[in-house]
Design an enzyme around this catalytic site. Structure first.
Site, PDB file in Angstrom:
ATOM      1  CB  CYS A   1      30.229  43.103  56.626  1.00 31.56           C
ATOM      2  SG  CYS A   1      30.270  42.650  54.910  1.00 31.56           S
TER       3      CYS A   1
ATOM      4  CG  ASN B   1      29.956  53.030  52.770  1.00 32.62           C
ATOM      5  OD1 ASN B   1      29.211  53.999  52.675  1.00 32.62           O
ATOM      6  ND2 ASN B   1      29.658  51.840  52.278  1.00 32.62           N
TER       7      ASN B   1
HETATM    8  N1  SAM Z   1      35.454  49.164  52.007  1.00 38.24           N
HETATM    9  C1  SAM Z   1      34.243  49.249  51.200  1.00 38.24           C
HETATM   10  C2  SAM Z   1      33.286  50.210  51.865  1.00 38.24           C
HETATM   11  O1  SAM Z   1      33.356  50.403  53.071  1.00 38.24           O
HETATM   12  O2  SAM Z   1      32.468  50.809  51.146  1.00 38.24           O
HETATM   13  C3  SAM Z   1      33.620  47.880  50.989  1.00 38.24           C
HETATM   14  C4  SAM Z   1      34.589  46.922  50.361  1.00 38.24           C
HETATM   15  S1  SAM Z   1      33.903  45.424  49.814  1.00 38.24           S
HETATM   16  C5  SAM Z   1      33.728  44.531  51.269  1.00 38.24           C
HETATM   17  C6  SAM Z   1      35.269  44.680  49.077  1.00 38.24           C
HETATM   18  C7  SAM Z   1      35.699  45.335  47.770  1.00 38.24           C
HETATM   19  O3  SAM Z   1      37.011  44.903  47.484  1.00 38.24           O
HETATM   20  C8  SAM Z   1      34.859  44.953  46.569  1.00 38.24           C
HETATM   21  O4  SAM Z   1      34.426  46.107  45.912  1.00 38.24           O
HETATM   22  C9  SAM Z   1      35.825  44.163  45.688  1.00 38.24           C
HETATM   23  O5  SAM Z   1      35.587  44.370  44.309  1.00 38.24           O
HETATM   24  C10 SAM Z   1      37.150  44.750  46.094  1.00 38.24           C
HETATM   25  N2  SAM Z   1      38.313  43.854  45.901  1.00 38.24           N
HETATM   26  C11 SAM Z   1      38.383  42.520  46.060  1.00 38.24           C
HETATM   27  N3  SAM Z   1      39.626  42.076  45.823  1.00 38.24           N
HETATM   28  C12 SAM Z   1      40.370  43.162  45.525  1.00 38.24           C
HETATM   29  C13 SAM Z   1      41.739  43.345  45.181  1.00 38.24           C
HETATM   30  N4  SAM Z   1      42.573  42.317  45.099  1.00 38.24           N
HETATM   31  N5  SAM Z   1      42.172  44.603  44.925  1.00 38.24           N
HETATM   32  C14 SAM Z   1      41.321  45.650  44.991  1.00 38.24           C
HETATM   33  N6  SAM Z   1      40.005  45.526  45.301  1.00 38.24           N
HETATM   34  C15 SAM Z   1      39.544  44.294  45.561  1.00 38.24           C
END
Ligand code: SAM
Length: 437
Positions: free
Chosen positions: A356, A234
């Site tokens: 969130c 997003n």
């Molecule tokens: N920003 C996204 C959106 O607006 O659609 C939502 C992100 S979601 C809250 C967090 C994401 O970060 C997840 O898909 C998770 O797999 C990823 N994530 C967690 N730790 C991470 C890391 N160390 N490096 C890259 N991605 C990571």
């Protein structure tokens, strides 16, 4: 007191083992409970709804510590405090009993904590924070890679424009005053079957979730940014829209394989693959020196999701407070680490951190830890001024959290918060940092 004793097991039992209703009625059939199962269900389901707030009230009022001698358990306290504060009659359904007396002895303190909680959230009743899974408004933004605001207004011209979110009802459309090119309609109005949605000219995205990319506000042709935690995409696609799809201006990291495929699909549908380079990798294992041209960051890491409807209440169904605290501490530590890593990129000058979640542990307290970190201080990072962080948005960070700093308001103003439903969408937090380099 019997009804509470029988209800207690449903407050602590892992909810994943069948629905609450089935568990209670099965227990009645198996004669494991004697009270009317309908009554137990009504009590437990209402209590679980308020549970996150009741837990805060119990903690703040020190009820369990003060009443240690009375052997009041946490689950019993949750039920009794629920009836005292949230039942129709506002009373505990029991004759005299030591556990009832233990709670009544602390009634004034418990009620005072409820008042403080309502003040903190700026609501008259906690009911407005306790919501079902529906969003009150369906938000979508014009994807400027494929369309324009005017074209979208033409495509949705069968809907009547309204000037206030409170006027949104079926058949109306609202053009947001905070986020450019964002619209709100009634959730029952058609959207996912429209050509505009199916062809990616509009992207469904909650208003508060649009805050980070809007606050970062990268300049096309000048800035190159990293979205450190991207899937489903997003914020990445919002950044691409703001950056006018300038080739190679976004690097989107996503650690999870499945989710990075979803990210790719979303970026493709938005028409942003020219602009967005996807890295299926752990962002924290990157070498900052390999990215000398990165100027900005959106860091939106995994969080408790306590601002998402419904989930806030299930997520809190842990056996005790300690477990919640432990989980939040782990999340906060990860959130701190990932932001600190982003802040070590040699030419990064602006960064927006968001969650969130509505928990201070993942929000203001992470900000405080970052601002106190010697390596971050050394690199010159500071919070942005309110004028650069959606200045007209009224709900800011919790000022009392920043009391240890000189001018706490400055820090609270660098943050924006949104409350689930009350603010027309999910609960959210964002803060912006900057530095000269
Ligand atoms: N920003 C996204 C959106 O607006 O659609 C939502 C992100 S979601 C809250 C967090 C994401 O970060 C997840 O898909 C998770 O797999 C990823 N994530 C967690 N730790 C991470 C890391 N160390 N490096 C890259 N991605 C990571």
């Amino acid at each position: 007191m019997n009804i509470y004793k029988e209800a207690e097991q449903f407050i602590v039992t892992n909810p994943k083992k069948g629905s609450l209703q089935n568990r209670i009625f099965d227990a009645a059939k198996e004669k494991k409970i004697k009270s009317n199962p309908k009554q137990i269900y009504a009590l437990v389901s209402s209590t679980l709804k308020y549970k996150p707030f009741i837990l805060q009230i119990i903690k703040k009022s020190k009820l369990l510590t003060l009443e240690k001698k009375s052997k009041l358990t946490e689950s019993m306290a949750i039920l009794l405090v629920h009836d005292l504060l949230f039942s129709k009659g506002g009373r505990i359904q029991s004759k005299q009993h030591p556990l009832k007396e233990a709670v009544i002895r602390n009634k004034t303190r418990i009620q005072a904590e409820l008042t403080k909680l309502k003040l903190k959230h700026g609501v008259q009743s906690l009911d407005s924070l306790i919501e079902e899974d529906d969003t009150p408004i369906r938000w979508f933004r014009a994807n400027l890679i494929k369309t324009t605001k005017d074209q979208i207004l033409r495509e949705f011209s069968h809907l009547t424009e309204v000037d206030n979110i409170n006027d949104i009802k079926q058949g109306t459309i609202y053009h947001d005053e905070y986020i450019p090119n964002l619209f709100g309609i009634h959730p029952k109005d058609k959207l996912t079957t429209t050509d505009a949605y199916l062809k990616g000219r509009v992207i469904i995205q909650d208003r508060a979730s649009c805050f980070p990319a809007h606050i970062l506000n990268p300049i096309p042709g000048v800035d190159k940014v990293i979205d450190s935690c991207s899937a489903p995409g997003n914020k990445t696609t919002h950044l691409a829209s703001i950056l006018k799809n300038t080739p190679n201006s976004i690097i989107a990291f996503e650690k999870d394989e499945k989710r990075s495929k979803i990210l790719k699909m979303m970026c493709e549908k938005a028409g942003g693959l020219k602009c967005i380079k996807i890295h299926h990798a752990d962002f924290t294992s990157t070498n900052p020196l390999d990215f000398p041209d990165i100027t900005g960051f959106v860091v939106d890491p995994s969080c408790s999701g306590s601002g998402i409807f419904g989930r806030a209440f299930e997520e809190n169904d842990t056996k005790d407070d300690e477990k919640d605290t432990d989980r939040l501490a782990k999340l906060a530590s990860f959130q701190f680490t990932i932001v600190r890593h982003a802040m070590s990129f040699p030419n990064a000058k602006k960064l927006v951190y968001s969650t969130c979640s509505i928990n201070v542990e993942e929000n203001e307290r992470v900000v405080i830890d970052l601002l106190k970190d010697p390596s971050i201080i050394k690199r010159g990072w500071r919070v942005c001024e309110k004028k650069d962080v959606i200045p007209t948005w009224p709900r800011r960070g919790f000022v009392e959290e920043f009391e240890a700093f000189e001018d706490p308001q400055k820090y609270a103003d660098a943050c924006v918060r949104s409350l689930p439903k009350v603010d027309g969408g999910i609960g959210f937090f964002a803060v912006a940092f900057e530095r000269d380099c």
